[in-house]
Structure formats: structure tokens, C-alpha cells
Design a protein around this motif. Structure first.
Motif, short mmCIF file in Angstrom:
data_model
loop_
_atom_site.label_atom_id
_atom_site.label_comp_id
_atom_site.label_asym_id
_atom_site.label_seq_id
_atom_site.Cartn_x
_atom_site.Cartn_y
_atom_site.Cartn_z
N ARG A 1 -57.16 -17.37 7.79
CA ARG A 1 -58.29 -18.30 7.77
C ARG A 1 -59.22 -18.13 8.97
N ASP A 2 -58.84 -17.26 9.90
CA ASP A 2 -59.62 -16.99 11.10
C ASP A 2 -59.92 -18.28 11.87
N ILE A 3 -58.84 -19.01 12.19
CA ILE A 3 -58.96 -20.25 12.95
C ILE A 3 -58.05 -20.19 14.17
N GLU A 4 -58.30 -21.06 15.15
CA GLU A 4 -57.47 -21.14 16.34
C GLU A 4 -56.31 -22.11 16.09
N TYR A 5 -55.25 -21.95 16.87
CA TYR A 5 -54.09 -22.83 16.76
C TYR A 5 -54.43 -24.18 17.38
N THR A 6 -54.15 -25.24 16.66
CA THR A 6 -54.29 -26.59 17.20
C THR A 6 -52.94 -27.28 17.08
N ASP A 7 -52.41 -27.70 18.20
CA ASP A 7 -51.10 -28.34 18.22
C ASP A 7 -51.23 -29.78 17.71
N LEU A 8 -50.32 -30.18 16.87
CA LEU A 8 -50.35 -31.51 16.28
C LEU A 8 -49.82 -32.57 17.23
N GLY A 9 -49.10 -32.17 18.25
CA GLY A 9 -48.59 -33.10 19.25
C GLY A 9 -47.15 -33.50 19.00
N GLY A 10 -46.51 -33.96 20.04
CA GLY A 10 -45.11 -34.34 19.97
C GLY A 10 -44.84 -35.60 19.18
N GLU A 11 -45.85 -36.44 19.02
CA GLU A 11 -45.70 -37.70 18.29
C GLU A 11 -46.10 -37.56 16.82
N TYR A 12 -46.30 -36.35 16.34
CA TYR A 12 -46.79 -36.13 14.98
C TYR A 12 -45.86 -36.75 13.94
N PHE A 13 -44.58 -36.54 14.07
CA PHE A 13 -43.64 -37.03 13.05
C PHE A 13 -43.55 -38.55 13.05
N LEU A 14 -43.68 -39.16 14.22
CA LEU A 14 -43.69 -40.62 14.30
C LEU A 14 -44.95 -41.19 13.66
N GLU A 15 -46.09 -40.55 13.92
CA GLU A 15 -47.35 -41.00 13.34
C GLU A 15 -47.39 -40.77 11.83
N ARG A 16 -46.78 -39.68 11.38
CA ARG A 16 -46.80 -39.35 9.96
C ARG A 16 -46.02 -40.36 9.14
N THR A 17 -44.85 -40.76 9.63
CA THR A 17 -44.03 -41.70 8.88
C THR A 17 -44.48 -43.13 9.10
N GLY A 18 -45.14 -43.40 10.18
CA GLY A 18 -45.63 -44.75 10.45
C GLY A 18 -44.68 -45.51 11.36
N ALA B 1 -44.05 -48.75 11.44
CA ALA B 1 -43.25 -49.78 10.75
C ALA B 1 -42.02 -49.16 10.10
N ARG B 2 -42.18 -48.01 9.49
CA ARG B 2 -41.05 -47.36 8.83
C ARG B 2 -40.01 -46.91 9.85
N ALA B 3 -40.47 -46.36 10.98
CA ALA B 3 -39.54 -45.94 12.03
C ALA B 3 -38.80 -47.13 12.61
N THR B 4 -39.50 -48.25 12.77
CA THR B 4 -38.87 -49.46 13.30
C THR B 4 -37.79 -49.96 12.34
N ARG B 5 -38.11 -50.02 11.04
CA ARG B 5 -37.12 -50.46 10.05
C ARG B 5 -35.89 -49.56 10.06
N ARG B 6 -36.11 -48.26 10.16
CA ARG B 6 -34.99 -47.31 10.14
C ARG B 6 -34.10 -47.50 11.35
N LEU B 7 -34.70 -47.66 12.53
CA LEU B 7 -33.91 -47.81 13.75
C LEU B 7 -33.18 -49.14 13.79
N VAL B 8 -33.81 -50.21 13.33
CA VAL B 8 -33.14 -51.52 13.28
C VAL B 8 -31.98 -51.46 12.30
N SER B 9 -32.18 -50.81 11.17
CA SER B 9 -31.11 -50.67 10.19
C SER B 9 -29.93 -49.89 10.76
N GLN B 10 -30.25 -48.84 11.52
CA GLN B 10 -29.19 -48.05 12.16
C GLN B 10 -28.39 -48.90 13.14
N LEU B 11 -29.07 -49.69 13.95
CA LEU B 11 -28.37 -50.55 14.92
C LEU B 11 -27.55 -51.61 14.21
#
Length: 95
Positions: free
Chosen positions: A51-68, A70-80
Motif C-alpha cells: 500500500r506504500d504507507i508508513e508504519y503507525t503504531d496503534l499503542g499499548g492501550e489498543y486492546f483495552l480501547e478496542r474492547t472498551g 466497561a467490558r474490561a471492568t466487568r471481566r476483571l470484577v467477575s474474575q475477582l
């Protein structure tokens, strides 16, 4: 070369590739996570060349932002709760 790049990428802080490695290493183990990281690097290189484009890093928080948050909070509370803890969450006040 790709293996060395994957090892270096997983040791960085705050990058998408390091976050991807940390997500995979718990389920797959170190070696398979490194191979998956090599594959991710190779796919990124392929997209950059085709595609002749430069690399852009999505960042370390990408997976947290992608799932949201609220969803991460529910999952962690459920685990505890499954571990036998009762959790009462209160948001942190920012000043």
C-alpha cells in the motif's frame, strides 16, 4: 532477523506489538507468542509495501480501547468474584 525483531518488539514498552505479545504469552507460551509476533510483523511489512504507507503504531492501550473500558471492568470484577473477593468499585477523582 524476524525472530530478533520480534524479541526486541516484545521488550518495548507502550507499543502495540508488546501488548500483543503479553496477551498471547499467557495462553500460548513464550515460543508460540514470539512466532505469532513474527507473523504480525511480517503482515505489517507486507501491508506497508503493497500500500506504500508508513508504519503507525496503534499503542499499548489498543486492546483495552478496542474492547472498551466497561467490558474490561466487568471481566476483571467477575474474575475477582470467582477468586472469592467482593468488589466495590468507586471511580478515582481527578483533580
Amino acid at each position: 532477523m524476524l525472530g530478533q525483531a520480534a524479541i526486541s518488539a516484545c521488550r518495548t514498552k507502550g507499543t502495540y506489538l508488546a501488548a500483543r505479545y503479553r496477551r498471547l504469552v499467557g495462553r500460548r507460551g513464550r515460543r508460540r507468542a514470539l512466532v505469532a509476533l513474527q507473523h504480525s510483523i511480517l503482515i505489517s511489512i507486507w501491508h506497508m509495501f503493497t500500500r506504500d504507507i508508513e508504519y503507525t503504531d496503534l499503542g499499548g492501550e489498543y486492546f483495552l480501547e478496542r474492547t472498551g473500558k466497561a467490558r474490561a471492568t466487568r471481566r476483571l470484577v467477575s474474575q475477582l468474584n470467582r477468586l472469592g473477593y467482593q468488589v466495590n468499585l468507586q471511580p478515582v477523582e481527578t483533580t
